[in-house]
Design an enzyme around this catalytic site. Structure first.
Site, PDB file in Angstrom:
ATOM      1  N   HIS A 365       0.945  -1.125  -0.112  1.00  0.00           N
ATOM      2  CA  HIS A 365       0.032  -0.024  -0.178  1.00  0.00           C
ATOM      3  C   HIS A 365       1.130   1.193  -0.127  1.00  0.00           C
ATOM      4  CE1 HIS A 365      -2.540  -3.023   2.444  1.00  0.00           C
ATOM      5  NE2 HIS A 365      -2.478  -3.298   1.173  1.00  0.00           N
ATOM      6  N   CYS A 678      -3.958  -1.950 -18.891  1.00  0.00           N
ATOM      7  CA  CYS A 678      -3.708  -1.130 -17.764  1.00  0.00           C
ATOM      8  C   CYS A 678      -2.595  -1.759 -16.717  1.00  0.00           C
ATOM      9  CB  CYS A 678      -5.062  -0.680 -17.022  1.00  0.00           C
ATOM     10  SG  CYS A 678      -5.754  -2.198 -16.313  1.00  0.00           S
TER      11      CYS A 678
HETATM   12  C1  PEP Z   1      -2.925  -5.391 -12.926  1.00  0.00           C
HETATM   13  O1  PEP Z   1      -3.050  -6.753 -12.731  1.00  0.00           O
HETATM   14  O2  PEP Z   1      -2.146  -5.292 -14.240  1.00  0.00           O
HETATM   15  C2  PEP Z   1      -3.686  -4.363 -12.660  1.00  0.00           C
HETATM   16  C3  PEP Z   1      -3.784  -3.215 -13.369  1.00  0.00           C
HETATM   17  O3  PEP Z   1      -4.218  -4.507 -11.467  1.00  0.00           O
HETATM   18  P1  PEP Z   1      -3.242  -4.596 -10.157  1.00  0.00           P
HETATM   19  O4  PEP Z   1      -1.922  -3.958 -10.525  1.00  0.00           O
HETATM   20  O5  PEP Z   1      -4.167  -3.305  -9.224  1.00  0.00           O
HETATM   21  O6  PEP Z   1      -3.394  -5.821  -9.687  1.00  0.00           O
END
Ligand code: PEP
Ligand code: MG
Length: 748
Positions: A365, A678
């Site tokens: 976090h 993303c």
């Molecule tokens: C990912 O897994 O690429 C993602 C964008 O989600 P997080 O990093 O929040 O798991």
């Protein structure tokens, strides 16, 4: 300790203290001390070895060994009996040193004539400073009293080293090595960027100025009163109403330590031997640490933290040095800590120039908050909390994961040049803010930003993002200590949509579990949390929060268009179930008279390889799909994204991973489903340009990456790059990176 030796011990400590109070160079003091100890303990030899660097011990003073070997004889950690004491932090006591396993004879010292050996660590709560040794000709085992007495002396030496008693006067040379010299610590990247500033210790170390005491009775009164106060405070904690069963269990163990008679008794003995109350606490803390750190059992090691924590509290009570020491935040503060919670980090906010943690992880976090605040962060900087003192000059290289503490001027100058270059580049990127990410061959790529905190919102304007491709809603849950209420969330989501000012925001429903554990939810003990009960799996099994979030989002939209996506969908049925929950909330909200979104898009994150092979119906049903590359890659390569050993092992430009991307692009093209990416790779210019070339028209990344990615896209011929990638894959290469780099180098 029996009474007989108490007096001897107290006398020795007093002589030690008086000798240290006399003027003189650090070396003279060390010499005086070794002869004093040898004399008091009736041994022929007494030597002090101190760490020169993390791995090397140096003989710094001796009574009895050859004086020419001082500052010449060096040992590596673990080498010989001295190295063994240093490594294990446990005394070695033997009547016949040469017969001991690992004995290493050092001819230059002339020690061959001494048979018995007693070495104890000089340490200060986990900080190894050196080894104190006595040796005698006669083959005899030292008594428990003698071992104990030497440990007490070593404790005082550790405190004195800390206070700089052995630093050379005027000559600037530090025998203690710590806290004076330049140090470079290699850690890992938590957030890129560079910063220069002064150390700000989040939890400053308690400084003990009086390790030796003349008045044992007064010290006994102090320690008993402090332990009493500590016990009351732990009992109060336990009496708190809001504790659940598990928390209570943990605290019970904690309470048991606080009330342990053995603990207090040992500290009382240390005081009888001449230590002050503070030094007694530290001596026991060091000893327990050394003992317990050898224990492989995880439960016991956890208890070690409890004990450490209790000892620290006790020291604070005794010294009156609370967390708030009254020190003022320096001008360019760089926060140094073992670890820090997200809420605490947010409280410091943008005042910080950088953050250095000795623990932490990329997905922690704290890292997420540091990223949102664009503060350079170095994690795994081992030893930093021990080495750094408040106000120390520090350089943080978040790009390489390095920290320079008290750097040489030459290093600082080179570092400033690097910062200046980065600032220049940022200015260049800022100039591209209002320009489109249009490639040389006329392809327009939409660059969006990832967000999750209110602190991210100003970046919406500043970065030139086309919208928010991923809003991680869990961050709002993580930074609180209780579950947020629906109306509170609705207000917050409305502010996000207001800030986006008509641009699209893809709100991802709660992604908890795995490394993201809510402080107010019962932790699950899972063997493999990354593949466990997390994200949408929790959402579907306990749909209360999912429904509440959907209501908050619908209310926040208040008739505006709304985009929602679900994390970690592994099969079509999960998407359908989750969507049904949201659609039911739309009906419910409408029935309650709330405005419903003008347009509602419901998407899925593709984070497990299985979803790439879902039935066609899934691709038809999903309004959009966003590839969560961080998770997708970790499951594709079976390489934990949190594990430093393996997380960089496989290249994103590996042909097999690109084959998976190609497959997903093709499937979305078949059904006309909007596709975006993303994960972190979308913010790395080379990876981003490859993804764009392969057909990803929407990339969502941290705001600071938009400039560099846009700049490279604008210089690239994506069609030509795509052909190179396909040709390379057809050749059967493992990774297309060399060919891509070659292509990019030629085009610019
Ligand atoms: C990912 O897994 O690429 C993602 C964008 O989600 P997080 O990093 O929040 O798991
Ligand atoms: Mg993910």
């Amino acid at each position: 300790m029996p009474d007989r030796s108490e007096d001897d011990s107290r006398k020795l400590l007093r002589r030690l203290r008086d000798s240290l109070a006399e003027p003189g160079h650090g070396q003279e003091r060390l010499n005086r001390i070794t002869s004093l100890i040898a004399d008091s303990m009736h041994t022929e030899v007494c030597s002090i070895y101190l760490f020169r660097d993390e791995e090397t011990l140096e003989l710094c003073a001796t009574e009895g060994l050859r004086p020419e070997s001082v500052h010449k004889t060096r040992l590596r950690l673990g080498e010989g009996l001295v190295g063994r004491v240093a490594r294990s932090a446990i005394p070695v006591n033997t009547a016949n040193a040469p017969s001991e396993k690992g004995f290493r004879f050092m001819p230059e010292t002339g020690e061959e004539i001494y048979s018995s050996f007693l070495g104890v660590p000089i340490q200060r709560v986990g900080e190894k400073l050196g080894v104190l040794v006595v040796q005698s000709r006669a083959a005899r085992q030292y008594s428990d009293d003698e071992v104990y007495a030497l440990e007490v002396v070593a404790m005082v030496l550790a405190e004195m080293t800390e206070l700089g008693a052995f630093n050379g006067e005027g000559e600037g040379e530090a025998l203690g090595a710590l806290h004076k010299q330049p140090v470079m610590i290699r850690g890992g990247t938590g957030q890129e960027g560079s910063a220069e500033g002064q150390v700000w210790l989040h939890e400053p170390r308690v400084v003990i100025t009086n390790p030796v005491s003349d008045d044992a009775e007064a010290e006994l009164v102090r320690i008993r009163a402090a332990v009493g106060e500590l016990r009351v405070s732990v009992d109060d904690l336990l009496a708190a109403q809001s504790l659940d069963k598990d928390q209570k269990q943990v605290l019970e163990a904690y309470r048991m330590f606080a009330h342990s008679r053995g603990w207090l008794r040992r500290m009382e003995e240390d005081i009888q031997a001449g230590l002050s109350a503070e030094a007694a606490v530290e001596k026991e803390q060091s000893a327990t640490r050394a003992r317990l750190s050898q224990v492989p059992d995880a439960y016991l090691r956890d208890r070690l933290h409890d004990l450490d924590d209790l000892s620290n509290r006790l020291l604070r009570i005794l010294t009156g040095q609370g967390r708030d020491t009254g020190a003022e935040l320096p001008e360019n503060p760089v926060l140094v800590a073992r670890n820090i919670g997200p809420a605490e980090l947010l409280e410091y906010g943008r005042k910080l120039r950088g953050v250095v943690l000795s623990e932490g992880s990329v997905g922690s976090h704290a890292a997420i908050v540091a990223r949102a605040l664009a503060i350079p962060l170095v994690i795994h900087a081992e030893g930093i909390t021990i080495e750094a003192l408040n106000g120390d000059h520090i350089l943080v290289d978040g790009d390489q994961g390095f920290v320079h503490l008290r750097p040489e001027e030459l290093v600082a100058t080179a570092f400033r040049d690097k910062i200046a270059m980065q600032t220049q580049a940022q200015q260049r990127y800022a100039g591209l803010r209002d320009k489109p990410a249009l490639s040389q061959d006329g392809r327009l790529i939409s660059l969006q930003m990832n967000a999750g905190l209110m602190a991210d919102l100003p970046s919406l304007e500043g970065s030139g993002a086309d919208g928010v491709g991923l809003f991680r809603t869990e961050l709002q849950f993580l930074i609180r200590n209780k579950m947020p209420k629906r109306d509170e969330l609705a207000r917050l989501y409305a502010r996000v949509m207001d800030a986006a000012n008509g641009r699209r925001v893809a709100f991802r429903t709660l992604d908890i579990g795995s490394d993201k554990v809510l402080p107010y939810m019962k932790p699950q003990d899972e063997p493999n949390p990354a593949m466990g009960w997390r994200a949408i799996r929790v959402g579907l099994d306990k749909p209360g929060v999912l429904r509440m979030q959907a209501q908050a989002l619908i209310r926040a939209a208040a008739g505006r268009p709304l985009s929602i996506m679900f994390p970690f969908i592994a099969e079509y049925a999960e998407y359908l179930d989750a969507r049904a929950h949201v659609l039911r909330q739309v009906d419910r909200e409408a029935a309650l008279g709330h405005a419903i979104p003008a347009q509602l898009e419901i998407g899925a994150m593709l984070e497990t390889p299985s979803l790439a092979f879902a039935p066609r119906a899934f691709f038809e049903a999903a309004d959009f799909i966003s590839i969560g590359g961080n998770d997708l890659k970790q499951f594709f390569f079976a390489a934990d994204r949190e594990n430093e050993r393996v997380r960089r092992r496989y290249d994103t430009l590996n042909a097999s991973f690109l084959d998976l991307i190609r497959h997903i692009v093709a499937r979305c093209a078949e059904t006309g489903t909007t596709l975006s990416f993303c994960g972190e790779d979308a913010g790395r210019p080379v990876e981003a340009v490859v993804l764009a070339a392969m057909g990803l028209q929407n990339l969502s990344m941290r705001p600071a990456s938009i400039g560099p990615v846009k700049s490279l896209i604008r210089r690239s011929d994506l069609g030509a790059l795509h052909r190179i990638i396909d040709a390379e894959c057809a050749k059967g290469v493992e990774t297309v990176r060399p060919a891509v780099m070659d292509f990019l180098a030629k085009q610019s």
